[in-house]
Design an enzyme around this catalytic site. Structure first.
Site, PDB file in Angstrom:
ATOM      1  N   GLY A  12     -61.050  -2.842 -16.452  1.00 33.70           N
ATOM      2  CA  GLY A  12     -60.765  -4.436 -16.359  1.00 33.70           C
ATOM      3  C   GLY A  12     -62.440  -5.193 -17.119  1.00 33.70           C
ATOM      4  N   GLY A  14     -63.831  -4.015 -20.528  1.00 35.63           N
ATOM      5  CA  GLY A  14     -63.362  -3.907 -21.936  1.00 35.63           C
ATOM      6  C   GLY A  14     -63.496  -2.729 -22.747  1.00 35.63           C
ATOM      7  N   LYS A  32     -55.711   7.922 -26.252  1.00 37.34           N
ATOM      8  CA  LYS A  32     -55.669   7.495 -24.568  1.00 37.34           C
ATOM      9  C   LYS A  32     -54.592   8.289 -23.998  1.00 37.34           C
ATOM     10  CE  LYS A  32     -56.176   4.680 -21.480  1.00 37.34           C
ATOM     11  NZ  LYS A  32     -56.560   3.708 -20.750  1.00 37.34           N
ATOM     12  N   SER A  36     -51.362   4.599 -17.804  1.00 36.69           N
ATOM     13  CA  SER A  36     -51.177   4.072 -16.529  1.00 36.69           C
ATOM     14  C   SER A  36     -50.909   2.518 -17.161  1.00 36.69           C
ATOM     15  CB  SER A  36     -52.188   3.831 -15.656  1.00 36.69           C
ATOM     16  OG  SER A  36     -51.949   5.691 -14.771  1.00 36.69           O
ATOM     17  N   ASP A  43     -53.144  -0.125 -24.132  1.00 35.86           N
ATOM     18  CA  ASP A  43     -54.033   0.136 -24.840  1.00 35.86           C
ATOM     19  C   ASP A  43     -54.193   0.714 -26.226  1.00 35.86           C
ATOM     20  OD1 ASP A  43     -55.491  -0.871 -22.653  1.00 35.86           O
ATOM     21  OD2 ASP A  43     -56.159   1.498 -21.571  1.00 35.86           O
ATOM     22  N   GLY A  97     -61.264   7.059 -21.980  1.00 41.79           N
ATOM     23  CA  GLY A  97     -60.337   6.780 -20.309  1.00 41.79           C
ATOM     24  C   GLY A  97     -60.111   6.586 -20.290  1.00 41.79           C
ATOM     25  N   PRO A 184     -60.933 -16.663 -30.636  1.00 44.77           N
ATOM     26  CA  PRO A 184     -60.141 -16.117 -30.727  1.00 44.77           C
ATOM     27  C   PRO A 184     -60.372 -14.508 -30.716  1.00 44.77           C
ATOM     28  CG  PRO A 184     -59.629 -16.390 -32.584  1.00 44.77           C
ATOM     29  CD  PRO A 184     -61.121 -17.653 -31.772  1.00 44.77           C
TER      30      PRO A 184
END
Length: 209
Positions: A12, A14, A32, A36, A43, A97, A184
């Site tokens: 989490g 970035g 990726k 999970s 992602d 990863g 944004p």
């Protein structure tokens, strides 16, 4: 040109945004290997939306948003890490990863093991917040102990010059720039944010690896 692997000091922080920015800036394909959590935007979907670049299908897709080995167990499965090989892509490849280096694929194998096997250079994404010096230096030490080439660190968050300098000095690593909060968050603001990232150094590492 070798692929570039994006990992982080934690989850989490970035990594996916950095991966999207790298794919956009390099004109690269994104992959990726293990995802999970499938209920929210994945992602791969985030990177596709932000970068506009091709995205390869994940090798492993798991429903539960947890460590991959736990997510696999919940589905009565086991991740065959030996089958996880870097795919061939036309041009550059950005690989992301999951979580940090020591996130397990099974009870014996971590993402660090996978990166060491691949031998491609790594960009470490690190927070600028409290605790990042310890997490970052431990991650850099682990990468070096396994012989994984490190392109450098991209910092994520508000500017913290003293903290950032401590990490690059003590970690003996390149400062590749900092990506601040983007609001944004759009392909355009991401492109602008990446103007402060040392893409020349990243490309040079990929070519020399």
């Amino acid at each position: 040109m070798k692929p570039i692997i994006v990992t982080g000091t934690d989850t989490g922080i970035g990594k996916t945004i950095v991966s999207a920015g790298l794919a956009q800036a390099l004109g690269a394909t994104y992959w990726k290997p293990v995802q999970s959590g499938l209920e929210e935007e994945t992602d791969s979907e985030i990177v596709a939306r932000l970068s506009g670049r091709p995205v390869l299908a994940e090798a492993v897709r798991l429903k539960l948003p947890a460590s991959p080995h736990i997510s696999a167990e919940a589905e009565g499965a086991r991740i065959d890490h030996a089958s996880l090989r870097l795919p061939k892509a036309e041009g550059a490849l950005v690989v992301e990863g999951a979580g940090g280096l020591m996130v397990p694929l099974d009870d014996e194998t971590t993402f660090l093991d996978l990166f060491a096997r691949w031998g491609a250079p790594v960009v470490l994404v690190a927070r600028t917040a409290l605790g990042t010096i310890n997490h970052s230096l431990l991650s850099l030490s682990a990468l070096r102990a396994r012989g994984v080439p490190v392109a450098g660190v991209i910092f994520s968050g508000a500017a913290a010059p003293r903290v950032e300098q401590t990490i690059v000095d003590m970690g003996r690593v390149a400062h590749l720039g900092r990506l601040g909060h983007l609001d944004p968050l759009t392909p355009e603001t991401l492109r602008t944010g990446f103007e402060d990232i040392d893409m020349a150094a990243i490309r040079a590492t990929m070519e020399a690896a």
